[in-house]
Enzyme design. Structure first.
Site, PDB file in Angstrom:
ATOM      1  N   GLY A  65      -6.548   4.588 -15.853  1.00  0.00           N
ATOM      2  CA  GLY A  65      -6.858   4.311 -14.448  1.00  0.00           C
ATOM      3  C   GLY A  65      -8.207   4.858 -14.029  1.00  0.00           C
TER       4      GLY A  65
ATOM      5  N   TRP B 229      -1.000   2.529  14.024  1.00  0.00           N
ATOM      6  CA  TRP B 229       0.382   2.107  13.733  1.00  0.00           C
ATOM      7  C   TRP B 229       1.326   3.248  14.096  1.00  0.00           C
ATOM      8  CZ3 TRP B 229      -0.116   0.066   7.982  1.00  0.00           C
ATOM      9  CH2 TRP B 229      -0.930  -1.075   7.990  1.00  0.00           C
TER      10      TRP B 229
ATOM     11  N   PRO C  37      -0.104  15.417  -6.072  1.00  0.00           N
ATOM     12  CA  PRO C  37      -1.101  15.625  -5.021  1.00  0.00           C
ATOM     13  C   PRO C  37      -0.586  15.135  -3.670  1.00  0.00           C
ATOM     14  CG  PRO C  37      -1.941  14.218  -6.799  1.00  0.00           C
ATOM     15  CD  PRO C  37      -0.466  14.310  -6.955  1.00  0.00           C
ATOM     16  N   THR C  38      -1.109  15.729  -2.619  1.00  0.00           N
ATOM     17  CA  THR C  38      -0.834  15.244  -1.273  1.00  0.00           C
ATOM     18  C   THR C  38      -1.625  13.947  -1.033  1.00  0.00           C
ATOM     19  OG1 THR C  38      -0.729  15.962   1.003  1.00  0.00           O
ATOM     20  CG2 THR C  38      -2.746  16.544  -0.199  1.00  0.00           C
TER      21      THR C  38
ATOM     22  N   VAL D 263      -8.818   7.866  -7.875  1.00  0.00           N
ATOM     23  CA  VAL D 263      -8.503   9.151  -8.502  1.00  0.00           C
ATOM     24  C   VAL D 263      -9.125   9.244  -9.895  1.00  0.00           C
ATOM     25  CG1 VAL D 263      -6.600  10.557  -9.391  1.00  0.00           C
ATOM     26  CG2 VAL D 263      -6.386   9.439  -7.169  1.00  0.00           C
TER      27      VAL D 263
ATOM     28  N   ASP E 138       6.568   4.715  11.215  1.00  0.00           N
ATOM     29  CA  ASP E 138       5.957   6.053  11.157  1.00  0.00           C
ATOM     30  C   ASP E 138       6.070   6.647   9.759  1.00  0.00           C
ATOM     31  OD1 ASP E 138       4.866   6.692  13.591  1.00  0.00           O
ATOM     32  OD2 ASP E 138       6.706   7.587  14.406  1.00  0.00           O
TER      33      ASP E 138
ATOM     34  N   TYR F   4       8.469   3.557  -5.023  1.00  0.00           N
ATOM     35  CA  TYR F   4       7.333   4.291  -5.603  1.00  0.00           C
ATOM     36  C   TYR F   4       7.769   5.710  -5.983  1.00  0.00           C
ATOM     37  CZ  TYR F   4       2.635   6.361  -5.821  1.00  0.00           C
ATOM     38  OH  TYR F   4       1.489   7.006  -6.216  1.00  0.00           O
TER      39      TYR F   4
ATOM     40  N   ARG G 126       0.466  14.707   8.554  1.00  0.00           N
ATOM     41  CA  ARG G 126       0.062  14.456   7.173  1.00  0.00           C
ATOM     42  C   ARG G 126      -1.002  15.467   6.743  1.00  0.00           C
ATOM     43  NH1 ARG G 126       3.849  11.746   7.547  1.00  0.00           N
ATOM     44  NH2 ARG G 126       4.208   9.565   6.980  1.00  0.00           N
TER      45      ARG G 126
ATOM     46  N   LYS H  54       7.874   7.643  -9.657  1.00  0.00           N
ATOM     47  CA  LYS H  54       7.148   8.893  -9.911  1.00  0.00           C
ATOM     48  C   LYS H  54       8.108  10.003 -10.349  1.00  0.00           C
ATOM     49  CE  LYS H  54       2.985   7.550  -9.327  1.00  0.00           C
ATOM     50  NZ  LYS H  54       2.055   7.595 -10.459  1.00  0.00           N
TER      51      LYS H  54
ATOM     52  N   HIS I 278      -4.107   3.294   2.795  1.00  0.00           N
ATOM     53  CA  HIS I 278      -3.526   4.458   3.455  1.00  0.00           C
ATOM     54  C   HIS I 278      -4.210   4.652   4.804  1.00  0.00           C
ATOM     55  CE1 HIS I 278      -2.449   5.403  -0.773  1.00  0.00           C
ATOM     56  NE2 HIS I 278      -1.320   5.728  -0.193  1.00  0.00           N
TER      57      HIS I 278
ATOM     58  N   SER J 191       2.898  11.935  -6.452  1.00  0.00           N
ATOM     59  CA  SER J 191       2.554  11.947  -5.028  1.00  0.00           C
ATOM     60  C   SER J 191       3.575  12.773  -4.254  1.00  0.00           C
ATOM     61  CB  SER J 191       2.557  10.504  -4.533  1.00  0.00           C
ATOM     62  OG  SER J 191       2.892  10.447  -3.181  1.00  0.00           O
ATOM     63  N   SER J 192       3.164  13.252  -3.082  1.00  0.00           N
ATOM     64  CA  SER J 192       4.056  14.105  -2.287  1.00  0.00           C
ATOM     65  C   SER J 192       5.256  13.337  -1.723  1.00  0.00           C
ATOM     66  CB  SER J 192       3.276  14.770  -1.154  1.00  0.00           C
ATOM     67  OG  SER J 192       2.676  13.799  -0.342  1.00  0.00           O
ATOM     68  N   CYS J 193       5.262  12.005  -1.843  1.00  0.00           N
ATOM     69  CA  CYS J 193       6.403  11.236  -1.316  1.00  0.00           C
ATOM     70  C   CYS J 193       7.640  11.342  -2.209  1.00  0.00           C
ATOM     71  CB  CYS J 193       6.027   9.781  -1.096  1.00  0.00           C
ATOM     72  SG  CYS J 193       5.784   8.894  -2.624  1.00  0.00           S
TER      73      CYS J 193
HETATM   74  O1  GFB Z   1      -1.151   6.689   4.838  1.00  0.00           O
HETATM   75  P1  GFB Z   1       0.046   5.918   5.165  1.00  0.00           P
HETATM   76  O2  GFB Z   1      -0.026   4.442   5.030  1.00  0.00           O
HETATM   77  O3  GFB Z   1       1.280   6.365   4.275  1.00  0.00           O
HETATM   78  O4  GFB Z   1       0.475   6.214   6.689  1.00  0.00           O
HETATM   79  P2  GFB Z   1       2.347   7.555   4.228  1.00  0.00           P
HETATM   80  C1  GFB Z   1       0.547   7.500   7.229  1.00  0.00           C
HETATM   81  C2  GFB Z   1       0.880   7.437   8.708  1.00  0.00           C
HETATM   82  O5  GFB Z   1      -0.240   6.882   9.418  1.00  0.00           O
HETATM   83  C3  GFB Z   1       2.082   6.577   9.086  1.00  0.00           C
HETATM   84  C4  GFB Z   1       0.194   5.887  10.321  1.00  0.00           C
HETATM   85  O6  GFB Z   1       2.805   7.212  10.106  1.00  0.00           O
HETATM   86  C5  GFB Z   1       1.417   5.294   9.613  1.00  0.00           C
HETATM   87  O7  GFB Z   1       2.248   4.571  10.522  1.00  0.00           O
HETATM   88  N1  GFB Z   1      -0.888   4.930  10.617  1.00  0.00           N
HETATM   89  C6  GFB Z   1      -1.488   4.762  11.824  1.00  0.00           C
HETATM   90  C7  GFB Z   1      -1.440   4.061   9.746  1.00  0.00           C
HETATM   91  N2  GFB Z   1      -2.387   3.781  11.768  1.00  0.00           N
HETATM   92  C8  GFB Z   1      -2.396   3.326  10.475  1.00  0.00           C
HETATM   93  C9  GFB Z   1      -3.149   2.311   9.817  1.00  0.00           C
HETATM   94  O8  GFB Z   1      -3.983   1.611  10.379  1.00  0.00           O
HETATM   95  N3  GFB Z   1      -2.892   2.152   8.481  1.00  0.00           N
HETATM   96  C10 GFB Z   1      -1.968   2.916   7.804  1.00  0.00           C
HETATM   97  N4  GFB Z   1      -1.787   2.703   6.477  1.00  0.00           N
HETATM   98  N5  GFB Z   1      -1.217   3.855   8.445  1.00  0.00           N
HETATM   99  C11 GFB Z   1       2.385   6.800   1.759  1.00  0.00           C
HETATM  100  C12 GFB Z   1       3.471   6.352   0.827  1.00  0.00           C
HETATM  101  O9  GFB Z   1       3.050   7.229   2.878  1.00  0.00           O
HETATM  102  O10 GFB Z   1       1.649   7.892   1.269  1.00  0.00           O
HETATM  103  C13 GFB Z   1       3.064   6.322  -0.569  1.00  0.00           C
HETATM  104  O11 GFB Z   1       3.949   5.105   1.275  1.00  0.00           O
HETATM  105  C14 GFB Z   1       2.244   7.499  -0.992  1.00  0.00           C
HETATM  106  O12 GFB Z   1       4.200   6.227  -1.362  1.00  0.00           O
HETATM  107  C15 GFB Z   1       1.150   7.805  -0.002  1.00  0.00           C
HETATM  108  O13 GFB Z   1       3.034   8.634  -1.159  1.00  0.00           O
HETATM  109  C16 GFB Z   1       0.350   9.026  -0.360  1.00  0.00           C
HETATM  110  O14 GFB Z   1       1.683   8.899   4.183  1.00  0.00           O
HETATM  111  O15 GFB Z   1       3.368   7.407   5.301  1.00  0.00           O
END
Ligand code: GFB
Length: 323
Positions: A10, A202, A163-164, A15, A276, A136, A209, A140, A179, A107-109
């Site tokens: 990768g 969103w 990793p976070t 990363v 969320d 996912y 986070r 992992k 993300h 990943s931290s999830c």
């Molecule tokens: O980073 P994210 O997509 O993933 O979203 P997770 C983090 C938070 O940000 C959520 C909010 O509460 C989203 O609703 N958010 C607000 C947004 N606006 C936006 C936007 O425009 N785009 C996105 N993407 N989010 C992922 C996991 O979780 O984290 C994976 O699904 C992985 O498996 C990754 O572990 C590191 O932090 O919620």
């Protein structure tokens, strides 16, 4: 160590490319790199042939299908299948060619949705996972268990790091699959450039986070390659190591910070139809800190570096942005 053949699975992702930069900076010359087009890691026979031919000594598993909350939820089958296939093929082939060391990235999830905070390594498998990223996370967790059990049965020097949320150069800025951090850089930049008055977040903006600049993660990986072996963890009954800053903030606070770095003057609104996800996932990073690694880049500085790279990449037409 600098002359050992190191395979970065990768290496062209965010990363993997940061790990490659870090290793090259430190004088590592014998890097084995294969693009996705040259080698599809989901294909067992091809992966075995490649390993038998190349016989890497150290393997870093940074290849994965990744994405933000919506991508994880929308492509549930792909996140499970692709990740299980990639990691299983790479880990098993590394065992077959007697690789001296393997580090698997997760990943931290992987932690339960409602686990106590900060998340200690031993909370793994102590409760239900967050639904949006369950496929996912299951993949992992399987990777962590594979490394642990290849150590226990075969004595392989294989272990995992979690990793976070990461961000930085070569991130994915596509609004549908990215993300939150790169998505917000894209949204605030677009709003500023087109003089829009509002940017939409969103969910509720309330989830917390933690974010780590990807070059800091790369330094952690180099540190682990050089200094930490599987037995150092498993003898203490630890299956993996958390990597993060140990600090988090709400999505609204993140949005305000990015808005400030980008120079957007308008308002923030919410789209409650979007999920969320997990309310909080702050890593306990005391173990890796005690071993001797700590993050360097503060969030504001990391966002400034990433934003600068993003603006340059758009200018040079190197980045395809999907709105
Ligand atoms: O980073 P994210 O997509 O993933 O979203 P997770 C983090 C938070 O940000 C959520 C909010 O509460 C989203 O609703 N958010 C607000 C947004 N606006 C936006 C936007 O425009 N785009 C996105 N993407 N989010 C992922 C996991 O979780 O984290 C994976 O699904 C992985 O498996 C990754 O572990 C590191 O932090 O919620």
């Amino acid at each position: 160590m600098v002359n050992k053949k190191i395979y970065i699975a990768g290496h062209d992702g965010m990363v993997g490319s940061a790990i490659r930069r870090q290793l090259e900076r430190k004088g590592y010359k014998n890097l084995l790199l294969k693009s996705y087009k040259e080698l599809d890691l989901r294909k067992q026979e091809d992966v075995e042939k490649f390993f038998l031919k190349e016989k890497p000594k150290v393997v870093i598993v940074a290849a994965a299908k990744v994405g933000g909350i919506l991508a994880n939820n929308a492509y549930r089958a792909e996140f499970l299948y692709d990740n299980l296939m990639i990691q299983t093929n790479v880990i098993h082939s590394s065992y077959k060619v007697n690789a001296e060391k393997l580090i698997f990235l997760g990943s931290s999830c992987i932690y339960p949705k409602l686990a106590p905070q900060p998340l200690k390594e031993e909370y793994l498998l102590s409760g239900y996972l967050e639904y949006t990223n369950e496929p996912y996370a299951i993949a992992k967790i399987a990777g962590i268990k594979m490394c642990e059990n290849y150590y226990k049965q075969y004595g392989c020097n294989f272990y995992s790091v979690m990793p976070t949320n990461l961000y930085g150069i070569n991130d994915n800025f596509d609004l549908k699959t990215s993300h939150v951090l790169p998505a917000l850089i894209n949204k605030f930049h677009e709003a500023k450039s087109k003089r829009k008055s509002k940017v939409t977040l969103w969910g509720t903006g309330k989830p917390l986070r933690e974010f780590l600049y990807v070059d800091d993660l790369a330094e952690a990986i180099l540190f682990l390659i050089e200094k930490v072996d599987a037995k150092d963890l498993y003898k203490k009954e630890i299956t993996h190591l958390n990597i993060g800053t140990g600090k988090d903030l709400t999505i609204l606070e993140l949005a305000s910070l990015i808005s400030d770095v980008v120079g957007f003057k308008g308002e923030i609104e919410y789209d409650a139809s979007k999920p969320d996800g997990t309310p909080r996932k702050l890593l306990d990073v005391s173990r890796i800190n005690k071993l001797g690694w700590k993050y360097k880049t503060e969030l504001r500085e990391g966002i400034e570096l990433t934003y600068k790279w993003y603006v340059n990449s758009i200018k040079n037409y190197k980045l395809k942005i999907i709105k």
